[in-house]
Design a protein around this motif. Structure first.
Motif, PDB file in Angstrom:
ATOM      1  N   LEU A 110      63.661  12.400  32.719  1.00  8.58           N
ATOM      2  CA  LEU A 110      62.512  11.681  33.251  1.00  8.58           C
ATOM      3  C   LEU A 110      61.830  10.903  32.134  1.00  8.58           C
ATOM      4  CD1 LEU A 110      60.916  14.506  35.449  1.00  8.58           C
ATOM      5  CD2 LEU A 110      62.434  12.681  36.219  1.00  8.58           C
ATOM      6  N   GLU A 111      61.348   9.722  32.446  1.00  2.75           N
ATOM      7  CA  GLU A 111      60.620   8.946  31.447  1.00  2.75           C
ATOM      8  C   GLU A 111      59.145   8.882  31.809  1.00  2.75           C
ATOM      9  OE1 GLU A 111      61.146   4.550  31.676  1.00  2.75           O
ATOM     10  OE2 GLU A 111      62.954   5.043  32.799  1.00  2.75           O
ATOM     11  N   ALA A 112      58.309   8.749  30.779  1.00  2.00           N
ATOM     12  CA  ALA A 112      56.862   8.745  30.977  1.00  2.00           C
ATOM     13  C   ALA A 112      56.240   7.600  30.199  1.00  2.00           C
ATOM     14  CB  ALA A 112      56.261  10.076  30.520  1.00  2.00           C
ATOM     15  N   GLY A 113      55.498   6.762  30.905  1.00  2.00           N
ATOM     16  CA  GLY A 113      54.794   5.657  30.260  1.00  2.00           C
ATOM     17  C   GLY A 113      53.304   5.763  30.517  1.00  2.00           C
ATOM     18  N   ILE A 114      52.517   5.317  29.560  1.00  2.00           N
ATOM     19  CA  ILE A 114      51.062   5.371  29.701  1.00  2.00           C
ATOM     20  C   ILE A 114      50.458   4.030  29.305  1.00  2.00           C
ATOM     21  CG2 ILE A 114      50.890   7.855  29.325  1.00  2.00           C
ATOM     22  CD1 ILE A 114      49.988   7.150  26.410  1.00  2.00           C
ATOM     23  N   SER A 115      49.263   3.775  29.803  1.00  2.00           N
ATOM     24  CA  SER A 115      48.533   2.576  29.408  1.00  2.00           C
ATOM     25  C   SER A 115      47.089   2.878  29.051  1.00  2.00           C
ATOM     26  CB  SER A 115      48.577   1.527  30.529  1.00  2.00           C
ATOM     27  OG  SER A 115      48.047   2.059  31.730  1.00  2.00           O
ATOM     28  N   LEU A 116      46.638   4.109  29.314  1.00  2.00           N
ATOM     29  CA  LEU A 116      45.249   4.486  29.065  1.00  2.00           C
ATOM     30  C   LEU A 116      45.175   5.887  28.473  1.00  2.00           C
ATOM     31  CD1 LEU A 116      43.679   3.323  32.439  1.00  2.00           C
ATOM     32  CD2 LEU A 116      43.328   2.222  30.215  1.00  2.00           C
ATOM     33  N   PRO A 117      44.133   6.172  27.685  1.00  2.00           N
ATOM     34  CA  PRO A 117      43.940   7.546  27.211  1.00  2.00           C
ATOM     35  C   PRO A 117      43.771   8.507  28.382  1.00  2.00           C
ATOM     36  CG  PRO A 117      42.549   6.018  25.982  1.00  2.00           C
ATOM     37  CD  PRO A 117      43.133   5.237  27.125  1.00  2.00           C
ATOM     38  N   GLY A 118      44.281   9.708  28.218  1.00  2.00           N
ATOM     39  CA  GLY A 118      44.160  10.734  29.252  1.00  2.00           C
ATOM     40  C   GLY A 118      45.293  10.775  30.244  1.00  2.00           C
ATOM     41  N   GLU A 119      46.166   9.777  30.223  1.00  2.00           N
ATOM     42  CA  GLU A 119      47.221   9.723  31.231  1.00  2.00           C
ATOM     43  C   GLU A 119      48.393  10.664  30.932  1.00  2.00           C
ATOM     44  OE1 GLU A 119      46.886   5.330  33.261  1.00  2.00           O
ATOM     45  OE2 GLU A 119      48.290   5.570  31.601  1.00  2.00           O
ATOM     46  N   MET A 120      48.747  10.821  29.651  1.00  2.00           N
ATOM     47  CA  MET A 120      49.942  11.593  29.360  1.00  2.00           C
ATOM     48  C   MET A 120      49.784  13.063  29.708  1.00  2.00           C
ATOM     49  SD  MET A 120      53.074  11.353  28.555  1.00  2.00           S
ATOM     50  CE  MET A 120      53.512   9.943  27.519  1.00  2.00           C
ATOM     51  N   SER A 121      48.607  13.609  29.549  1.00  2.00           N
ATOM     52  CA  SER A 121      48.405  15.013  29.900  1.00  2.00           C
ATOM     53  C   SER A 121      48.744  15.254  31.367  1.00  2.00           C
ATOM     54  CB  SER A 121      46.956  15.422  29.614  1.00  2.00           C
ATOM     55  OG  SER A 121      46.761  16.777  29.920  1.00  2.00           O
ATOM     56  N   LYS A 122      48.394  14.314  32.217  1.00  2.00           N
ATOM     57  CA  LYS A 122      48.707  14.435  33.645  1.00  2.00           C
ATOM     58  C   LYS A 122      50.214  14.398  33.879  1.00  2.00           C
ATOM     59  CE  LYS A 122      44.404  12.034  34.772  1.00  2.00           C
ATOM     60  NZ  LYS A 122      43.807  10.799  35.347  1.00  2.00           N
ATOM     61  N   GLU A 150      53.369  -2.511  20.319  1.00  2.00           N
ATOM     62  CA  GLU A 150      52.050  -3.057  20.608  1.00  2.00           C
ATOM     63  C   GLU A 150      51.643  -2.946  22.071  1.00  2.00           C
ATOM     64  OE1 GLU A 150      49.894  -4.201  18.399  1.00  2.00           O
ATOM     65  OE2 GLU A 150      51.308  -3.590  16.845  1.00  2.00           O
ATOM     66  N   ALA A 151      52.541  -2.517  22.944  1.00  2.00           N
ATOM     67  CA  ALA A 151      52.232  -2.479  24.375  1.00  2.00           C
ATOM     68  C   ALA A 151      51.006  -1.608  24.652  1.00  2.00           C
ATOM     69  CB  ALA A 151      53.436  -1.950  25.146  1.00  2.00           C
ATOM     70  N   HIS A 152      50.046  -2.152  25.415  1.00  2.00           N
ATOM     71  CA  HIS A 152      48.826  -1.453  25.836  1.00  2.00           C
ATOM     72  C   HIS A 152      47.913  -1.056  24.677  1.00  2.00           C
ATOM     73  CE1 HIS A 152      50.647  -1.355  29.774  1.00  2.00           C
ATOM     74  NE2 HIS A 152      51.668  -0.651  29.324  1.00  2.00           N
ATOM     75  N   GLN A 153      48.126  -1.638  23.505  1.00  2.00           N
ATOM     76  CA  GLN A 153      47.298  -1.264  22.362  1.00  2.00           C
ATOM     77  C   GLN A 153      45.826  -1.584  22.605  1.00  2.00           C
ATOM     78  OE1 GLN A 153      48.270   0.497  19.507  1.00  2.00           O
ATOM     79  NE2 GLN A 153      46.044   0.610  19.437  1.00  2.00           N
ATOM     80  N   GLU A 154      45.554  -2.591  23.463  1.00  2.00           N
ATOM     81  CA  GLU A 154      44.169  -2.984  23.704  1.00  2.00           C
ATOM     82  C   GLU A 154      43.349  -1.856  24.350  1.00  2.00           C
ATOM     83  OE1 GLU A 154      46.565  -4.104  27.358  1.00  2.00           O
ATOM     84  OE2 GLU A 154      46.822  -4.191  25.180  1.00  2.00           O
ATOM     85  N   ASN A 155      44.010  -0.879  24.924  1.00  2.00           N
ATOM     86  CA  ASN A 155      43.312   0.222  25.582  1.00  2.00           C
ATOM     87  C   ASN A 155      43.098   1.433  24.671  1.00  2.00           C
ATOM     88  OD1 ASN A 155      43.251  -1.246  28.019  1.00  2.00           O
ATOM     89  ND2 ASN A 155      45.294  -0.522  28.541  1.00  2.00           N
ATOM     90  N   PHE A 156      43.535   1.326  23.415  1.00  2.00           N
ATOM     91  CA  PHE A 156      43.406   2.430  22.472  1.00  2.00           C
ATOM     92  C   PHE A 156      42.689   1.952  21.214  1.00  2.00           C
ATOM     93  CE2 PHE A 156      46.974   3.389  25.191  1.00  2.00           C
ATOM     94  CZ  PHE A 156      46.813   4.739  25.470  1.00  2.00           C
ATOM     95  N   ASN A 157      41.972   2.862  20.564  1.00  2.00           N
ATOM     96  CA  ASN A 157      41.210   2.507  19.368  1.00  2.00           C
ATOM     97  C   ASN A 157      42.100   2.208  18.170  1.00  2.00           C
ATOM     98  OD1 ASN A 157      38.769   2.912  20.734  1.00  2.00           O
ATOM     99  ND2 ASN A 157      38.743   5.096  20.232  1.00  2.00           N
ATOM    100  N   SER A 158      43.297   2.791  18.146  1.00  2.00           N
ATOM    101  CA  SER A 158      44.195   2.613  17.004  1.00  2.00           C
ATOM    102  C   SER A 158      45.610   2.983  17.419  1.00  2.00           C
ATOM    103  CB  SER A 158      43.760   3.515  15.844  1.00  2.00           C
ATOM    104  OG  SER A 158      43.920   4.879  16.212  1.00  2.00           O
ATOM    105  N   PRO A 159      46.623   2.548  16.660  1.00  2.00           N
ATOM    106  CA  PRO A 159      47.998   2.996  16.935  1.00  2.00           C
ATOM    107  C   PRO A 159      48.125   4.509  16.875  1.00  2.00           C
ATOM    108  CG  PRO A 159      48.012   1.120  15.436  1.00  2.00           C
ATOM    109  CD  PRO A 159      46.581   1.542  15.578  1.00  2.00           C
TER     110      PRO A 159
END
Length: 249
Positions: A164-176, A193-202
């Motif tokens: 299974l693969e898991a992708g995220i775009s926002l903080p808090g999503e991977m735990s779910k 760089e994908a979705h970096q705008e939604n995170f404070n840092s790499p």
């Protein structure tokens, strides 16, 4: 695996209105991709621009008689043989059901994350192993908050391995997603760089991705990504087997 509607309601702590005895084999979130309507549970999801509850009258005409909903007003007065499971949040309930189903599978599960290459790596592994054993892999790029539960609910006992693969775009999503996938083996492809705008840092984005591996026994990664290497050492200093590839010593 077949579930009764009453069994699903118990799993997700929902209330049933109408027929509770229907047998469910398939799950759908899209009225355009129905399979065996008489055995399908339609999960009515709500988003900022979309509310699937409004399609319920149309779905009833198509033969769908089982629904997971979060809007009580969407239950028609004349529901016939249909059954409705009412919950506070249909997406959260969908996740709970998928996690329950995945935990019934006791063969190894591989979880893949990363900014790019998840689907390619998944397909490589599948093609390499499928002739030797029955392998299930998530369809296409089903790696989102909706795609992962749909994939997990397709797992059957006939498989020796699940990917299974898991992708995220926002903080808090991977735990779910980790609560559903809970892989024994974890693979991270890279950090881009994908979705970096939604995170404070790499670093923040990477730590979020690595949550997928909190219960994994083995983690596989490319040693050439120094940030990945260092964050793995910080998050998982012991108790996990680390396998890496690359040119870095």
């Amino acid at each position: 695996m077949i579930y009764s509607l009453s069994n699903i309601a118990e799993i997700v702590s929902g209330e049933i209105a109408g027929n509770s005895s229907m047998q469910i084999r398939y799950f759908s979130i899209d009225s355009r991709t129905l399979s065996s309507p008489d055995q399908t549970l339609f999960v009515a999801l709500k988003g900022e621009r979309h509310n699937a509850h409004r399609f319920i009258p149309e779905l009833l005409k198509l033969g769908i008689n089982a629904f997971l909903i979060s809007e009580p007003d969407s239950i028609p007065l004349d529901r016939g043989e249909a059954g409705f499971i009412l919950v506070k949040d249909s997406l959260k309930a969908f996740h709970v059901l998928a996690g329950y189903h995945r935990r019934k599978f006791h063969s190894p599960v591989i979880g893949i994350t990363g900014s790019n290459g998840k689907t390619i790596v998944k397909e490589w592994i599948y093609q390499a192993l499928r002739k030797d054993r029955p392998v299930f892999r998530s369809p296409r790029s089903y790696n989102s908050q909706v795609g992962v539960p749909l994939s997990a609910l397709m797992i059957e006992d006939i498989y020796d391995l699940v990917i299974l693969e898991a992708g995220i775009s926002l903080p808090g999503e991977m735990s779910k997603l980790e609560n559903i996938i809970s892989p024994e083996i974890g693979i991270i492809t890279n950090l881009g760089e994908a979705h970096q705008e939604n995170f404070n840092s790499p670093e923040q984005k990477l730590r979020e991705k690595l949550i997928l591996f909190r219960n994994a026994k083995t983690i596989i990664y490319c040693r050439d990504y120094e940030l990945i290497h260092q964050e793995l050492k910080k998050m998982y200093p012991q108790g996990k087997k680390m396998l890496c590839w690359g040119e870095h010593p």
